[in-house]
Design a protein around this motif. Structure first.
Motif, PDB file in Angstrom:
ATOM      1  N   ARG A  92      30.373  53.052 101.707  1.00  0.00           N
ATOM      2  CA  ARG A  92      29.002  52.552 101.765  1.00  0.00           C
ATOM      3  C   ARG A  92      28.721  51.655 100.566  1.00  0.00           C
ATOM      4  O   ARG A  92      29.464  51.650  99.574  1.00  0.00           O
ATOM      5  CB  ARG A  92      28.003  53.703 101.810  1.00  0.00           C
ATOM      6  N   LEU A  93      27.638  50.891 100.685  1.00  0.00           N
ATOM      7  CA  LEU A  93      27.233  49.935  99.657  1.00  0.00           C
ATOM      8  C   LEU A  93      26.231  50.586  98.713  1.00  0.00           C
ATOM      9  O   LEU A  93      25.296  51.274  99.139  1.00  0.00           O
ATOM     10  CB  LEU A  93      26.602  48.707 100.321  1.00  0.00           C
ATOM     11  N   LEU A  94      26.430  50.381  97.384  1.00  0.00           N
ATOM     12  CA  LEU A  94      25.530  50.922  96.359  1.00  0.00           C
ATOM     13  C   LEU A  94      24.981  49.776  95.528  1.00  0.00           C
ATOM     14  O   LEU A  94      25.653  48.763  95.295  1.00  0.00           O
ATOM     15  CB  LEU A  94      26.271  51.889  95.423  1.00  0.00           C
ATOM     16  N   THR A  95      23.757  49.930  95.054  1.00  0.00           N
ATOM     17  CA  THR A  95      23.223  48.988  94.073  1.00  0.00           C
ATOM     18  C   THR A  95      23.815  49.327  92.710  1.00  0.00           C
ATOM     19  O   THR A  95      24.433  50.387  92.512  1.00  0.00           O
ATOM     20  CB  THR A  95      21.688  49.061  94.002  1.00  0.00           C
ATOM     21  N   LEU A  96      23.594  48.443  91.734  1.00  0.00           N
ATOM     22  CA  LEU A  96      24.098  48.706  90.386  1.00  0.00           C
ATOM     23  C   LEU A  96      23.503  49.979  89.804  1.00  0.00           C
ATOM     24  O   LEU A  96      24.148  50.673  89.007  1.00  0.00           O
ATOM     25  CB  LEU A  96      23.781  47.516  89.467  1.00  0.00           C
ATOM     26  N   ASP A  97      22.276  50.319  90.204  1.00  0.00           N
ATOM     27  CA  ASP A  97      21.611  51.510  89.660  1.00  0.00           C
ATOM     28  C   ASP A  97      22.028  52.795  90.363  1.00  0.00           C
ATOM     29  O   ASP A  97      21.617  53.887  89.937  1.00  0.00           O
ATOM     30  CB  ASP A  97      20.088  51.365  89.776  1.00  0.00           C
ATOM     31  N   GLU A  98      22.824  52.699  91.440  1.00  0.00           N
ATOM     32  CA  GLU A  98      23.162  53.888  92.231  1.00  0.00           C
ATOM     33  C   GLU A  98      24.569  54.407  91.954  1.00  0.00           C
ATOM     34  O   GLU A  98      25.055  55.290  92.667  1.00  0.00           O
ATOM     35  CB  GLU A  98      23.026  53.571  93.728  1.00  0.00           C
ATOM     36  N   PHE A  99      25.221  53.891  90.927  1.00  0.00           N
ATOM     37  CA  PHE A  99      26.582  54.366  90.640  1.00  0.00           C
ATOM     38  C   PHE A  99      26.525  55.862  90.336  1.00  0.00           C
ATOM     39  O   PHE A  99      25.683  56.317  89.557  1.00  0.00           O
ATOM     40  CB  PHE A  99      27.189  53.616  89.458  1.00  0.00           C
ATOM     41  N   PRO A 100      27.416  56.682  90.947  1.00  0.00           N
ATOM     42  CA  PRO A 100      27.338  58.145  90.776  1.00  0.00           C
ATOM     43  C   PRO A 100      27.699  58.593  89.363  1.00  0.00           C
ATOM     44  O   PRO A 100      28.513  57.972  88.681  1.00  0.00           O
ATOM     45  CB  PRO A 100      28.337  58.673  91.810  1.00  0.00           C
ATOM     46  N   SER A 101      27.134  59.704  88.958  1.00  0.00           N
ATOM     47  CA  SER A 101      27.365  60.258  87.624  1.00  0.00           C
ATOM     48  C   SER A 101      28.678  61.035  87.589  1.00  0.00           C
ATOM     49  O   SER A 101      29.235  61.402  88.624  1.00  0.00           O
ATOM     50  CB  SER A 101      26.214  61.199  87.248  1.00  0.00           C
TER      51      SER A 101
END
Length: 811
Positions: free
Chosen positions: A122-131
């Motif tokens: 899936r596509l993520l925004t720059l702010d959605e990178f997982p921890s």
């Protein structure tokens, strides 16, 4: 900021890295950039050796240095956000990582390989990178690790401060073992090709295990003294003070840095155990045996050891009736890790049945493709007696004056029951010829023989073939076998890269496994190898890369057809389980099978000195059968009838075909047609280009048995053109009398050049320096002979016309 103008490096530093850090990843300890994890495949073209490009990930993310979770592939903004995802997935599969990301600085494409997500990509925004916490939780679910087990896996590797860290496949193997232990598995199998550092991997497993479980005791088992000694002073050195060898024999070992150390012993002179150590290293043979008093391992309580690592576990340790198996059974409560390059799978013995399927495998093929292991050339040599067999003449007497049985003797008999010394001499001669032609007679070489007696005769034959170098140092050729103390004493020198001697060693089985011969460049097989397990081990003697001495590949010379194993699908494939139990069958192989010898230690054809015959159906009396007598027949002779080269194609497959067919295909790839070749023909330049690509024309000329010009050789091999000899070409030029415009001196020079070409295959015909040698030097000086043609450019034009005339008929 307009990211379209940024380079890939700027995209990383200004956009991707900040997004990852913002998600909670620590830049100093959890994020690594531009990580190279393979060396790049070694590519051999003739004597030209190069390295392919190694694999390098833009980012590798780790929750701890030993637990890698994800790979991130970056592209500049001229690419789509997901342009690097396939490359990231390839790297993730190699590194055994569950998560792969691709980014161009505008966002991320996230691929979850665990199979636990409803949508794997899936596509993520720059702010959605997982921890880190989110990916670690998914990792633990993927691996089946609960909270307690996950803490076991988080222990760090040993760091000696030198910057050395495990290779990626060693990390995979260590993690697989520790995770299996954390889940509660008691038996673990790791398969790693010879030369990939199993012992260092074992050290890191023990280190992390003891960090998770302080004070636990460990037993490391091997079957060669040299393996124990090398391990204690090298890879296991950080355990000094807590480690001992289960032996009563004191020994001083020299470390790699030149210092010496006395190995600490876990047994006293009366074979009593010192229980104060925490890590014990022992030989199977030293702690067990046929007699009850030999079984030292019984002196340990069953729960004394918590972890046992069995090195080279294919050598019978898991077989139900093996003497070594009783050690594993005694300590059945301990975690047992088997390590091998070749898991033993036969109808009657199975390491997989004992340990279970491998937790991790790293094959010879992977090691070569990654550039960690050396590729190899294979030379197959066929001797007439091996192919045609040998039948003695009527009344033929052997060396002792006894008549030789009238039957056909074949390759299975030679050097086992029938000795043809001429054949031994021929093998020694071919080995010597190879070393001479390679230009390196000091190349470390192992010659595998049928038995110890054969190894002794081969040593003698090699000494006679190399008398000049033996005169300089008597250790140039040595036999190293189990019953030869002088040879065994030199084993350390043979495997030491800094020691020149011994150079050539003959052996039967002693060097087939476990000996770290880093600089071995030639392996000679002059015995059959029926066991795939042993064949892989023998090949492994040459797979170490040793860059300090320029050893990037090795050669396997086969006189007995042993390399037919290359055609076996089992070669370097995944382990094959032959015993296939159903739901109602026991997991272990059945016991009611015919007795069989271990493939690595086959049952000899007659009883040995350590056996007692209790029933012999072939004997009518109670006496023992006479020992097998070797028959020595002199003066029979032996010839090489065929020799062929096997090579690895672009897909890494070993291809067997005639050298002629191989050359034909390679030439037709280079020259599309005969006309194309004629247009591009420039004598020496073309020949040198072909040699650089691994196509030396002199070798194919020898196989054809024709003394042909390279031009005719290429035309004949590639395009089936009728070849002319150099003499025929030279005579054709003379018959056409194309030199009428020149004077007597110039014509004499041209005539002598034609003779040179016919006799020597002259290729540098336009080099004026040739005029300084006979017979030209008798005609005049170089300047005088050039002036006979006019100016220097007139001389060079005459040389060009001469070459054109030589090949005029073909054009």
């Amino acid at each position: 900021m307009d990211s379209i103008d940024l380079s890939e490096r700027d995209i990383c530093s200004k956009l991707i890295t900040p997004a990852i850090v913002q998600a909670g990843w620590d830049l100093a300890t959890q994020i690594r950039e531009e990580v190279s994890f393979t060396r790049g495949r070694i590519i051999v073209r003739g004597k030209l050796v190069s390295r392919g490009k190694g694999k390098r990930a833009d980012y590798i993310l780790s929750v701890r240095p030993n637990i890698r979770l994800a790979v991130v592939e970056a592209k500049d903004n001229g690419h789509a956000v997901g342009a690097g995802i396939q490359q990231a997935l390839e790297y993730a599969e190699t590194l055994n990582l569950p998560f792969a990301f691709s980014s161009n600085g505008e966002g991320f494409v996230f691929h979850d390989r665990t199979g636990l997500s409803p949508t794997p990509e899936r596509l993520l925004t720059l702010d959605e990178f997982p921890s880190p916490a989110e990916l670690w939780q998914r990792y633990c679910e993927w691996k089946g690790l609960d909270a307690g087990a996950s803490q076991v896996t988080l222990q760090d590797y040993h760091d000696d401060g030198s910057g050395k860290e495990p290779r990626y496949y060693q990390i995979n193997a260590v993690n697989a073992a520790i995770e299996a232990i954390a889940r509660g598995d008691r038996r673990v199998l790791l398969v790693m090709a010879t030369g990939t550092g199993k012992t260092y991997t074992a050290f890191q497993i023990i280190w992390r295990y003891r960090q998770a479980f302080p004070g636990k005791r460990v037993l490391f088992l091997a079957d060669r003294n040299v393996l124990i000694d090398q391990t204690m002073v090298n890879d296991f050195r950080p355990f000094s003070g807590k480690m001992a060898k289960l032996s009563t024999q004191t020994k001083t070992i020299e470390r790699a840095d030149g210092s010496t150390v006395d190995l600490p012993l876990g047994l006293d002179r009366k074979r009593r155990i010192d229980p104060s150590y925490e890590i014990y290293l022992g030989l199977y043979q030293a702690i067990t045996g046929p007699a009850e008093e030999d079984k030292i391992f019984r002196e340990f309580s069953r729960d004394f050891f918590d972890l046992i690592i069995i090195d080279e576990c294919h050598r019978g340790s898991a077989a139900e009736d093996s003497a070594w198996r009783e050690i594993l059974d005694h300590f059945s409560g301990a975690v047992q890790i088997g390590m091998t390059a070749t898991p033993k799978e036969t109808e009657y013995a199975s390491n997989i049945a004992y340990f279970g399927a491998p937790e991790y495998s790293y094959t010879l093929r992977q090691g070569i493709r990654d550039g960690f292991l050396a590729p190899y050339k294979v030379i197959k040599v066929h001797i007439d007696r091996d192919v045609q067999g040998y039948r003695p003449e009527a009344g033929q007497l052997d060396r002792d004056g006894q008549e030789v049985d009238d039957r056909i003797y074949n390759i299975k008999d030679f050097d086992r029951t029938l000795v043809l010394d001429d054949r031994t001499v021929l093998v020694a001669r071919k080995v010597t010829e190879f070393l001479k032609e390679s230009g390196d007679r000091m190349a470390k070489t192992i010659v595998f023989c049928v038995d110890q007696e054969h190894a002794a005769r081969m040593r003698q034959a090699l000494i006679n073939e190399n008398a000049d170098l033996v005169a300089q140092n008597s250790r140039y050729v040595m036999r190293i076998t189990g019953n030869d103390k002088e040879g065994l004493d030199q084993l350390g020198n043979f495997i030491d890269p800094e020691e020149a001697y011994p150079v050539i060693v003959t052996t039967s089985r002693l060097l087939s496994t476990g000996v770290d011969a880093q600089t071995c460049r030639l392996i000679v097989l002059d015995r059959e190898v029926g066991s795939m397990t042993e064949f892989k081990q023998i090949v492994g003697r040459g797979t170490r890369v040793h860059e300090d001495t320029g050893k990037f590949y090795f050669t396997l010379m086969d006189f007995r057809g042993a390399t037919n194993h290359f055609a076996d699908p089992a070669f370097d494939g995944e382990p094959v389980q032959i015993y296939a139990p159903t739901d109602t069958d026991p997991i272990a192989p059945p016991e009611d099978v015919p007795p069989a010898g271990d493939e690595d230690d086959p049952i000899p054809p007659v009883p040995g000195a350590d056996e007692t015959v209790v029933q012999d159906p072939d004997c009518t009396d109670a006496g023992l059968r006479e020992p097998l007598r070797k028959i020595y027949v002199d003066g029979v002779g032996a010839l090489i009838i065929a020799q062929r080269v096997e090579y690895l194609d672009e897909h890494g497959r070993l291809i067997t075909e005639s050298l002629r067919d191989y050359t034909r295909k390679a030439l037709k790839r280079r020259f599309a047609s005969l006309d194309d070749f004629l247009k591009r023909w420039k004598t020496q330049a073309v020949v040198e280009e072909l040699e650089a690509e691994g196509l030396p024309l002199d070798v194919i000329a020898q196989e054809l048995g024709r003394d042909l010009d390279p031009f005719d050789l290429i035309c004949h091999i590639a395009f089936d053109a009728k070849p002319l000899t150099r003499r025929e070409r030279a005579d054709g030029v003379r018959k056409r009398d194309v030199w009428g415009r020149y004077g007597d001196t110039a014509r004499a020079v041209l005539d002598a050049l034609l003779d040179k070409y016919a006799d020597d295959g002259l290729l540098d015909i336009d080099d004026p320096k040739i005029l300084k040698i006979n017979p030209f030097s008798r005609m005049g000086t170089e300047v005088e002979l050039i002036r006979a043609f006019g100016k220097k450019q007139d001389y060079l034009k005459a040389m060009h016309d001469l070459q054109a005339a030589l090949y005029e008929e073909s054009a």
